[in-house]
Motif scaffolding. Structure first.
Motif, short mmCIF file in Angstrom:
data_model
loop_
_atom_site.label_atom_id
_atom_site.label_comp_id
_atom_site.label_asym_id
_atom_site.label_seq_id
_atom_site.Cartn_x
_atom_site.Cartn_y
_atom_site.Cartn_z
N ASP A 127 -4.15 10.07 -0.76
CA ASP A 127 -5.67 10.52 -1.28
C ASP A 127 -5.70 9.26 -2.24
OD1 ASP A 127 -3.87 11.07 -3.48
OD2 ASP A 127 -4.84 12.78 -4.16
N HIS A 128 -4.83 8.09 -2.11
CA HIS A 128 -5.03 7.12 -3.18
C HIS A 128 -6.39 6.35 -3.05
CE1 HIS A 128 -2.93 5.89 0.61
NE2 HIS A 128 -3.68 4.66 0.19
N ILE A 144 -15.62 4.62 -6.08
CA ILE A 144 -16.09 3.66 -4.98
C ILE A 144 -14.96 3.16 -4.41
CG2 ILE A 144 -17.14 1.50 -4.39
CD1 ILE A 144 -18.57 1.63 -7.13
N GLN A 145 -14.77 3.61 -3.04
CA GLN A 145 -13.49 3.19 -2.15
C GLN A 145 -13.50 1.74 -1.95
OE1 GLN A 145 -12.54 5.85 0.89
NE2 GLN A 145 -13.54 7.79 -0.01
N PRO A 146 -12.41 1.21 -1.96
CA PRO A 146 -12.39 -0.33 -1.73
C PRO A 146 -12.94 -0.81 -0.28
CG PRO A 146 -10.39 0.45 -2.36
CD PRO A 146 -10.87 1.71 -2.24
N ILE A 147 -12.96 -0.05 0.58
CA ILE A 147 -13.69 -0.41 1.93
C ILE A 147 -15.21 -0.39 1.88
CG2 ILE A 147 -14.01 2.09 2.79
CD1 ILE A 147 -13.17 -1.28 4.79
N ASN A 201 -7.99 -7.57 1.29
CA ASN A 201 -6.79 -7.02 0.96
C ASN A 201 -6.36 -7.23 -0.47
OD1 ASN A 201 -5.84 -5.83 3.50
ND2 ASN A 201 -5.56 -8.02 4.37
N VAL A 202 -6.73 -8.20 -1.31
CA VAL A 202 -6.40 -8.28 -2.50
C VAL A 202 -7.15 -7.12 -3.37
CG1 VAL A 202 -6.96 -9.52 -4.77
CG2 VAL A 202 -6.26 -10.89 -2.65
N ILE A 203 -8.53 -6.97 -3.14
CA ILE A 203 -9.14 -5.70 -3.61
C ILE A 203 -8.57 -4.50 -3.28
CG2 ILE A 203 -11.24 -4.15 -3.57
CD1 ILE A 203 -11.50 -7.08 -5.08
N LYS A 204 -8.09 -4.19 -2.10
CA LYS A 204 -7.27 -3.02 -1.84
C LYS A 204 -5.99 -2.73 -2.40
CE LYS A 204 -4.96 -3.13 2.30
NZ LYS A 204 -4.38 -3.18 3.59
N TYR A 205 -5.25 -3.85 -2.42
CA TYR A 205 -4.03 -3.41 -3.08
C TYR A 205 -3.90 -3.34 -4.42
CZ TYR A 205 -1.79 -4.53 1.66
OH TYR A 205 -1.34 -4.54 2.73
N LEU A 206 -4.91 -4.01 -5.14
CA LEU A 206 -5.03 -3.91 -6.57
C LEU A 206 -5.55 -2.50 -6.92
CD1 LEU A 206 -6.48 -7.32 -7.99
CD2 LEU A 206 -4.28 -6.18 -8.20
N ASP A 244 2.77 -3.48 -3.92
CA ASP A 244 1.43 -3.45 -3.78
C ASP A 244 0.83 -4.75 -4.68
OD1 ASP A 244 0.91 -1.75 -1.66
OD2 ASP A 244 -0.05 -0.20 -3.24
N LEU A 245 1.27 -4.77 -5.78
CA LEU A 245 0.94 -6.02 -6.49
C LEU A 245 1.47 -7.49 -5.80
CD1 LEU A 245 1.52 -4.72 -10.23
CD2 LEU A 245 -0.74 -4.94 -8.93
N LYS A 246 2.46 -7.32 -5.31
CA LYS A 246 3.06 -8.33 -4.68
C LYS A 246 2.45 -8.74 -3.43
CE LYS A 246 7.92 -7.78 -6.53
NZ LYS A 246 9.24 -7.90 -6.04
N LYS A 247 2.07 -7.70 -2.73
CA LYS A 247 1.12 -7.77 -1.63
C LYS A 247 -0.38 -8.56 -1.88
CE LYS A 247 3.02 -4.17 1.16
NZ LYS A 247 2.63 -2.73 1.80
N ALA A 248 -0.99 -8.08 -2.90
CA ALA A 248 -2.14 -8.54 -3.65
C ALA A 248 -1.88 -10.08 -3.89
CB ALA A 248 -2.52 -7.87 -4.86
#
Length: 67
Positions: free
Chosen positions: A10-11, A17-20, A34-39, A50-54
Motif C-alpha cells: 500500500d506504499h 497523489i499517487q506517483p503514477i 522512475n525518479v519520482i516513483k522511487y523517491l 530505492d534511493l539508489k534506484k532514484a
C-alpha cells in the motif's frame, strides 16, 4: 480506476497523489517517472535501495543532458 488497486503493498495507495497520477498528468518520461516513483516510496518500501534506484535514473538524465 486502476489506481484504486495496488499489487504488492500500500506504499502508493496511502498517498494523497499517487506517483503514477503525477507522472501521467505532467507527461514525464520513463527516467523522470522512475525518479519520482522511487523517491515517493523509499520510506515505506525499500529504503536505501530505492534511493539508489532514484539516483541511478537521475544519473541517466544528467548524462543525457550533459551531451
Amino acid at each position: 480506476m486502476a489506481t484504486s488497486k495496488q499489487v504488492g503493498g500500500d506504499h502508493y495507495a496511502i498517498m494523497n497523489i499517487q506517483p503514477i497520477e503525477f507522472i501521467l498528468a505532467n507527461q514525464l518520461g520513463f527516467c523522470e517517472g522512475n525518479v519520482i516513483k522511487y523517491l515517493c516510496r523509499y520510506k515505506r518500501k525499500n529504503g536505501l535501495e530505492d534511493l539508489k534506484k532514484a539516483r541511478q535514473y537521475l544519473d541517466f538524465l544528467i548524462e543525457r543532458e550533459s551531451r
